[in-house]
Structure formats: structure tokens, C-alpha cells
Scaffold this active site. Structure first.
Site, PDB file in Angstrom:
ATOM      1  N   TYR A  53       0.833  -1.202   0.000  1.00  0.00           N
ATOM      2  CA  TYR A  53       0.000   0.000   0.000  1.00  0.00           C
ATOM      3  C   TYR A  53       0.869   1.254   0.000  1.00  0.00           C
ATOM      4  CZ  TYR A  53      -4.152  -2.858   1.074  1.00  0.00           C
ATOM      5  OH  TYR A  53      -5.177  -3.769   1.036  1.00  0.00           O
ATOM      6  N   SER A 217     -13.832  -4.248  -0.114  1.00  0.00           N
ATOM      7  CA  SER A 217     -14.703  -3.529  -1.051  1.00  0.00           C
ATOM      8  C   SER A 217     -16.182  -3.754  -0.734  1.00  0.00           C
ATOM      9  CB  SER A 217     -14.416  -3.936  -2.502  1.00  0.00           C
ATOM     10  OG  SER A 217     -14.998  -3.025  -3.410  1.00  0.00           O
ATOM     11  N   LEU A 219     -18.548  -1.759  -0.465  1.00  0.00           N
ATOM     12  CA  LEU A 219     -19.454  -0.924  -1.275  1.00  0.00           C
ATOM     13  C   LEU A 219     -19.192  -1.101  -2.765  1.00  0.00           C
ATOM     14  CD1 LEU A 219     -19.518   2.420   0.764  1.00  0.00           C
ATOM     15  CD2 LEU A 219     -20.837   0.315   1.085  1.00  0.00           C
ATOM     16  N   LEU A 223     -20.200   1.656  -5.719  1.00  0.00           N
ATOM     17  CA  LEU A 223     -21.447   1.351  -6.420  1.00  0.00           C
ATOM     18  C   LEU A 223     -22.631   1.263  -5.466  1.00  0.00           C
ATOM     19  CD1 LEU A 223     -22.483   0.572  -9.316  1.00  0.00           C
ATOM     20  CD2 LEU A 223     -22.249  -1.804  -8.599  1.00  0.00           C
ATOM     21  N   LEU A 224     -22.386   0.768  -4.241  1.00  0.00           N
ATOM     22  CA  LEU A 224     -23.466   0.577  -3.278  1.00  0.00           C
ATOM     23  C   LEU A 224     -23.570   1.722  -2.277  1.00  0.00           C
ATOM     24  CD1 LEU A 224     -22.753  -3.211  -2.620  1.00  0.00           C
ATOM     25  CD2 LEU A 224     -24.598  -2.251  -4.015  1.00  0.00           C
ATOM     26  N   GLY A 225     -22.871   2.804  -2.539  1.00  0.00           N
ATOM     27  CA  GLY A 225     -22.848   3.928  -1.604  1.00  0.00           C
ATOM     28  C   GLY A 225     -23.705   5.106  -2.023  1.00  0.00           C
ATOM     29  N   GLY A 226     -24.752   4.849  -2.825  1.00  0.00           N
ATOM     30  CA  GLY A 226     -25.603   5.944  -3.292  1.00  0.00           C
ATOM     31  C   GLY A 226     -25.033   6.658  -4.491  1.00  0.00           C
TER      32      GLY A 226
END
Length: 331
Positions: A53, A217, A219, A223-226
């Protein structure tokens, strides 16, 4: 904060895992430290990172940011269950690794542990994770290297990441033959409402072998965060896998149905997606990777969110799982 055991171990970890992949590339060191302090204050005791990272020319930077945070004192290190990973090529410019400077040979594991300990400014790693399978290195060699590191006190537990079900089984069956080798205690996998293939074999294997499941991941790249609401409001445009999904009319329709359903229940999509994962069998806790303090606050609210049964049923209708193996692919 709520806590649970990590798989079959006696180790207690928070039901949210603080992911640090954004620390360095997206979030500077001062803000990263502020987020870690806020997470610790909120009761999150599980911090996940990886030696690669920082990415590109800055591989290792994230571990150094965490190490500098530990160096501030205040029992920060003592309060944290620290997880990092090994496998990737640490060459900064993306050129091929020098032989034995990546993957899971006993030599690279030894070198990688010592390098991570130096960057993290600690004398041990609580959970050392294999970031990927290594098709060239037998598990007998891997476990021999791990046994030495455990005896030296440099690592305590071992987990996997992105392993298929059969490799989880293989790793732990070989560990069972060795005296004193506990084997894998966790699996970190891609798992969320939209991407549920892990339910077919990875999660059942983890449950059968006593591994805690740590979804990454949660979300699905936002994609799944609004994402559609944010797009309309001009707050954020979808990128990566989220953009690819929204480019498909059928995928976009599913996300619209998801956001409409949660709006009807008065729930924020990102919080509901995390809360859904916390209802799933075998899940220890999802990894949340906040870039800002506000994103951390939103994730924390998910822990106390109780999703009603009718909502869970409707979510399954929008995002059906693959079903169990072998029925999911055999008939």
C-alpha cells in the site's frame, strides 16, 4: 462498538475493520492519523494494511504512516490488532521483482516480515496475511517459514486474502499435519451485496475450517454507496467497476432499484450495505477504507443498524446470491 472472535481463535476484534489503503495515496499523513485516532476512540481495534500500500513509487508508505502513528504512544499499538499482508513485488517503478523478492517463498516471507516490522515500528504483527495464492511455493515451505516467525514472536496469527475455497482447504489440511501449526484463521475476500460469488465456496470453506471472513470492497467501489444520487447531485462521478456496471442498462436499473428501496426505508445506501454484511454468516467484519472523518462516521452508524426482514428479502431479490455449491453450477 461491537466485538466478535476472529474465526476459531480467542482474539477479539471489532466488527468494523479500519482499512488503510487510502492512507498516503488519497489521504495525507496528518489526516490519516486523525482518522485512526477517531476510529480508536470509537472502539475500532482492528487495523488492516499491506506492504504494497502506497503503490507505485511509494510502496510501503502506508505502513510507515501507521508506524509513525504508533510512535506517538498513548497505548496506540497496544490497543490495536494489526494486520498486514505479503506477496506483492515491492519494486517501486513497477519493474519485475528481483528473484525471491515477491510471493510466498520462505526467503521472501522472512524478508517481508522484517521490512514491515521496521516500517510499522513494532516488534510483532498480530495477523499476517497472504495477499494472494502462490502456485509455485508448496504450503509445507510456507508453514515452515511461518512456524519460525511465530516462534520468534514476530507474528501471532496467519490469514489469507483472495484465496479460492480449495486453497483454504489445502492450506489448513497441510497445517493440520504439522505439530503446532494453527493454520489460516481468516480469509479476506471480495464480498458485498453486488458481488456474492464468495458464498458459493469461499465462505463455506472458511466456516468449515474456522476462519473469520473479512470482506473487502464492501461498497463495490462506491457502487453501493448511493452512486446515482451523488451523480445527480454532482458530488461524485462513478469510476472503475462502478462506472462499468452503470454503463450497462441492466446494471444501472439494479442500482436504481436498490437506492429507491433504501430511500423508501429512510436508509443511507452505504450504511445499509455495511449492515447487510454484518448479518451474513461467517462474517467477522467488513473493511472500511475512509478517506475522510465523515466517511468513518457513516461506517460507524452501520454497526447499530438493524435491517428488517422484509428489507433483507427485498435486497436478496435485487441482488440474488449464487446459491450453494455444487447446485449453483451443476443444475
Amino acid at each position: 462498538m461491537k466485538y466478535t472472535q476472529l474465526g476459531r481463535t480467542g482474539l477479539k476484534v471489532s466488527r468494523l475493520v479500519l482499512g488503510t489503503m487510502n492512507f498516503g495515496p488519497q489521504t495525507d499523513e496528518a489526516d490519516s492519523h486523525a482518522i485512526m485516532d477517531a476510529a480508536l476512540d470509537a472502539g475500532i481495534n482492528f487495523v488492516d494494511t499491506a506492504n504494497v500500500y502506497g503503490w507505485g513509487e511509494n510502496k510501503g508508505r502506508t505502513e510507515r504512516i501507521i508506524g509513525n502513528w504508533f510512535a506517538k504512544g498513548g497505548d496506540r499499538r497496544e490497543k490495536v490488532v494489526l494486520a498486514t499482508k505479503v506477496y506483492g513485488n515491492m519494486t517501486g517503478d513497477g519493474s519485475p521483482a528481483w528473484p525471491n523478492h515477491d510471493k510466498l517463498s520462505a526467503l521472501n516471507i522472512r524478508r517481508a516480515v522484517d521490512a514491515s516490522l521496521k516500517r510499522l515500528q513494532t516488534d510483532h504483527i498480530d495477523l499476517y496475511q497472504f495477499h494472494h495464492i502462490d502456485r509455485d511455493t508448496p504450503f509445507d515451505e510456507i508453514w515452515q517459514a511461518i512456524d519460525v516467525l511465530v516462534q520468534q514472536g514476530k507474528i501471532l496469527y496467519v490469514g489469507s486474502s483472495n484465496f479460492p475455497g480449495y486453497k483454504i482447504a489445502q492450506a489448513n489440511e497441510i497445517a493440520a499435519r504439522r505439530n503446532g501449526t494453527i493454520g489460516l484463521v481468516s480469509e479476506q475476500c471480495l464480498y458485498n451485496l453486488f458481488e456474492r460469488r464468495a458464498e458459493m465456496e469461499v465462505i463455506p470453506a472458511a466456516q468449515d475450517y474456522g476462519l473469520g471472513v473479512i470482506p473487502w470492497s464492501p461498497l463495490h467501489g462506491g457502487l453501493l454507496g448511493g452512486v446515482l444520487k451523488k451523480e445527480v447531485e454532482g458530488r461524485r462521478r462513478a469510476t472503475g467497476r462502478a462506472a462499468d456496471t452503470l454503463a450497462d442498462p441492466a446494471g444501472r436499473a439494479r442500482i436504481q432499484a436498490y437506492e429507491d428501496l433504501l430511500d423508501k426505508h429512510g436508509l443511507e445506501p452505504g450504511e445499509a450495505a455495511l449492515a447487510w454484511l454484518l448479518t451474513r454468516p461467517g462474517v467477522t467484519g467488513p473493511i472500511v477504507g475512509p478517506r475522510t472523518a465523515a466517511q468513518l462516521d457513516s461506517a460507524l452508524r452501520a454497526v447499530d443498524l438493524d435491517l428488517p426482514e422484509d428489507l433483507l428479502t427485498d435486497l436478496d431479490d435485487i441482488f440474488p446470491g449464487p446459491g450453494p455449491s455444487p447446485e449453483a453450477f451443476a443444475w
